[in-house]
Design a protein around this motif. Structure first.
Motif, PDB file in Angstrom:
ATOM      1  N   LEU A 152      43.411  65.796  40.609  1.00  0.00           N
ATOM      2  CA  LEU A 152      43.698  65.735  39.175  1.00  0.00           C
ATOM      3  C   LEU A 152      44.201  64.359  38.769  1.00  0.00           C
ATOM      4  O   LEU A 152      43.874  63.855  37.683  1.00  0.00           O
ATOM      5  N   LEU A 153      44.985  63.756  39.626  1.00  0.00           N
ATOM      6  CA  LEU A 153      45.479  62.416  39.327  1.00  0.00           C
ATOM      7  C   LEU A 153      44.339  61.408  39.260  1.00  0.00           C
ATOM      8  O   LEU A 153      44.319  60.526  38.400  1.00  0.00           O
ATOM      9  N   ARG A 154      43.358  61.585  40.167  1.00  0.00           N
ATOM     10  CA  ARG A 154      42.230  60.653  40.157  1.00  0.00           C
ATOM     11  C   ARG A 154      41.336  60.846  38.936  1.00  0.00           C
ATOM     12  O   ARG A 154      40.911  59.881  38.306  1.00  0.00           O
ATOM     13  N   TYR A 155      41.029  62.099  38.618  1.00  0.00           N
ATOM     14  CA  TYR A 155      40.030  62.367  37.581  1.00  0.00           C
ATOM     15  C   TYR A 155      40.614  62.534  36.187  1.00  0.00           C
ATOM     16  O   TYR A 155      39.884  62.459  35.198  1.00  0.00           O
ATOM     17  N   VAL A 156      41.896  62.825  36.105  1.00  0.00           N
ATOM     18  CA  VAL A 156      42.539  62.975  34.799  1.00  0.00           C
ATOM     19  C   VAL A 156      43.627  61.928  34.612  1.00  0.00           C
ATOM     20  O   VAL A 156      43.699  61.251  33.581  1.00  0.00           O
ATOM     21  N   GLY A 157      44.447  61.779  35.613  1.00  0.00           N
ATOM     22  CA  GLY A 157      45.582  60.872  35.484  1.00  0.00           C
ATOM     23  C   GLY A 157      45.181  59.418  35.403  1.00  0.00           C
ATOM     24  O   GLY A 157      45.741  58.652  34.616  1.00  0.00           O
ATOM     25  N   LEU A 158      44.169  58.998  36.195  1.00  0.00           N
ATOM     26  CA  LEU A 158      43.786  57.588  36.186  1.00  0.00           C
ATOM     27  C   LEU A 158      43.216  57.135  34.843  1.00  0.00           C
ATOM     28  O   LEU A 158      43.575  56.065  34.354  1.00  0.00           O
ATOM     29  N   PRO A 159      42.296  57.929  34.204  1.00  0.00           N
ATOM     30  CA  PRO A 159      41.860  57.520  32.862  1.00  0.00           C
ATOM     31  C   PRO A 159      43.010  57.423  31.871  1.00  0.00           C
ATOM     32  O   PRO A 159      43.062  56.498  31.054  1.00  0.00           O
ATOM     33  N   LEU A 160      43.939  58.384  31.932  1.00  0.00           N
ATOM     34  CA  LEU A 160      45.097  58.312  31.048  1.00  0.00           C
ATOM     35  C   LEU A 160      45.939  57.084  31.359  1.00  0.00           C
ATOM     36  O   LEU A 160      46.442  56.411  30.447  1.00  0.00           O
TER      37      LEU A 160
END
Length: 561
Positions: free
Chosen positions: A495-503
């Motif tokens: 989730l951090l890679r696919y959601v958190g990084l863009p944010l």
């Protein structure tokens, strides 16, 4: 404060910090002599408060003795001595000192008379145990240590919040029995349960412990979960919630232990299973049940450590840790195999072993309290322990197929440690009176009745038959068993890679834009205020009057509109 009484936990911690200064034979002697000195000091602590001091208008009791605290401090000191003997040839210069800090902190918890002291030693335990895990020096151990520390810091924060709330609510720091009538007490209970490996955070134990060294896992098995049992015995005896949590843990450990291929993960799940059985005794809350839980904690430290010593010896001498890679080691490691069998018999509650004594007391307490379903579930769990820890570990490692491995026995100090713990497993099973004398309540129980012995033997024989009938389904392959730790090991990083990084990227862009806007604005202001800038020039009276009029009109418009 009685200055003549030394604090055993602090002596072990200070000694641990001095241990790296020693070399050779002196260090080897100190590794065993220091815990034995601490054991003697434990028995010098009188009943009641031995140390008291004032802190922020509160009276703290860092050192206090009674039968329950003395029992746990005794087994922690014995474990430090036996574990130190086993780890004497350990090359790491960090592991044994860290383990002694860990053990001394556990003794500090057991002898603490107030919640503040409990919390301080509780957090020091987390530091010591993390260093034991980290000292293995592998990348897997580093990652496991980080996850381990994360979970225990979470438990520490919850405990701190609960202790603070309890002090605010009651104005008292004494560590006594607590009822679940406030949010503070719930937080304290949850903080304790994190260290007990209670659901849903049971997976941290099997995730972390097997990544330690061949000797580090032995230390890790003994202190964290058993101090959790101690504080539950002290703070929350008779709480029915603990019965159901304990039964869940008991069966959880059995199921995952049967599925596992890694020998130390099998035994790690055994620690969860055994902690669940102890928690059931705490939850029942009668004198017999509390005696049984305390006895189970005492003997459980010994036989689980013995099993992990056997597994660690195999790991050290073969370099392998999977059931699918082992087998037939009894040919060249007969002593290690024999000690492993003794540990397996004790954890499976064979008559004439220490496990038979302690588990019998918890089961009898369930019967005496007319808890028929609890007794049936405990009996089923006892059979399950024999399957995954009694038969599976011993069979797949030392017997089954011939793996072709021909390792020698481990070094002499490791053999001595295993023989010593094997002796305790049998001695306390044959002659339980010394154990009874340590328990918090008077014991009026005879385990060796004909009916009880015959019933237990029938149960064990049935479990053994079931194991060999189901043996084709129990053979393991190189697989990974998913557990709740998948959430923080796989899901959250994804989730951090696919959601958190863009944010995070969007946030960085916003921060950079704000930085550019602010710096450019400041540059413009500074430019206008330089010596030849617009705001440094001399203005005419007519221009000044015009701007005053504009400001006045603006004020009037804002005021009346």
């Amino acid at each position: 404060m009685t200055e003549a009484v030394l604090h055993p936990g602090l002596v072990l911690i200070v000694g641990a910090l001095l241990l790296p200064l020693l070399r050779g034979a002196l260090r080897s002697v100190a590794i065993v002599a220091l815990p034995l000195l601490v054991l003697a000091l434990v028995w010098q602590v009188p009943d009641g408060s031995a140390w008291q001091l004032r802190f922020l208008d509160y009276t703290l009791t860092p050192l206090q003795g009674d039968k329950l605290s003395r029992l746990f401090a005794t087994i922690f000191a014995l474990m430090a001595a036996g574990g130190g003997l086993f780890a004497m040839t350990q090359k790491s210069r960090v592991e044994v000192p860290a383990a002694f800090v860990y053990a001394g902190s556990a003794i500090g918890v057991a002898l603490a008379g107030d919640l503040v002291t409990v919390f301080v030693f509780w957090e020091l335990m987390a530091v010591g145990s993390t260093l034991v895990l980290w000292s293995q020096g592998t990348e897997a151990a580093y990652r496991a240590a980080r996850r381990y520390l994360m979970i225990h810091l979470l438990g520490g924060v919850l405990l701190f919040a609960g202790v603070t709330g309890h002090i605010v609510d009651t104005g008292d720091v004494a560590f006594t029995r607590m009822a679940l009538e406030s949010s503070a007490h719930w937080l304290i209970l949850i903080g304790f349960l994190v260290n007990a490996a209670a659901p849903p955070l049971s997976a941290w134990l099997a995730d972390a412990y097997p990544e330690a060294s061949w000797s580090g896992t032995v230390f890790l098995s003994a202190f964290t979960t058993k101090t959790a049992v101690y504080v539950l015995l002290r703070g929350f005896p008779g709480n029915e919630l603990l019965i159901w949590l304990g039964l869940f843990m008991a069966f959880y450990g059995i199921v995952y232990g049967l599925l596992e291929n890694d020998i130390r993960r099998i035994l790690a799940y055994t620690i969860v299973n055994q902690g669940g059985l102890m928690m059931v005794g705490v939850g029942i809350g009668t004198e017999m049940a509390l005696n049984g839980a305390a006895a189970q904690a005492f003997v459980g430290v010994i036989y689980v450590a013995l099993l992990l010593m056997s597994a660690g010896s195999v790991m050290l001498m073969t370099g392998k840790r999977k059931c699918s890679e082992l087998g037939g080691l009894f040919r060249t490691m007969p002593l290690t195999a024999s000690c492993g069998i003794v540990g397996a018999m004790a954890i499976s509650a064979f008559p004439l072993t220490s496990g038979f004594i302690s588990k019998s007391m918890v089961s009898q307490a369930a019967l005496d309290g007319h808890h028929l379903w609890i007794w049936l579930l405990l009996t089923t769990a006892s059979a399950g322990v024999l399957l995954h820890a009694g038969f599976k570990f011993v069979w797949f490692v030392f017997f089954q197929k011939d793996s072709g491995l021909r390792p020698a026995e481990p070094p002499r100090s490791m053999r001595w440690a295993m023989v010593f713990f094997s002796f305790l497993c049998i001695a306390l099973g044959v002659w339980p009176e010394p154990l009874y004398a340590l328990l918090p309540f008077a014991v009026n129980y005879v385990p060796y009745t004909a009916a009880h012995v015959v019933t237990q033997l029938q149960l064990l024989l049935f479990s053994g038959l079931a194991f060999f009938v189901l043996l084709p389904y129990l053979k393991r392959s190189l697989t990974i068993t998913l557990d709740v730790d998948w959430v923080w090991r796989t899901l959250l990083p994804a989730l951090l890679r696919y959601v958190g990084l863009p944010l995070a990227k969007a946030w960085n862009l916003m921060v950079r834009a704000a930085y550019v806007l602010i710096t450019e604005s400041l540059a413009l202001v500074l430019y206008q205020h330089r010596q030849d800038g617009r705001f440094a020039r001399t203005w005419s009276t007519r221009s000044m009057a015009l701007w005053v009029l504009v400001l006045l009109l603006g004020f009037l418009v804002l005021y009346y509109v």
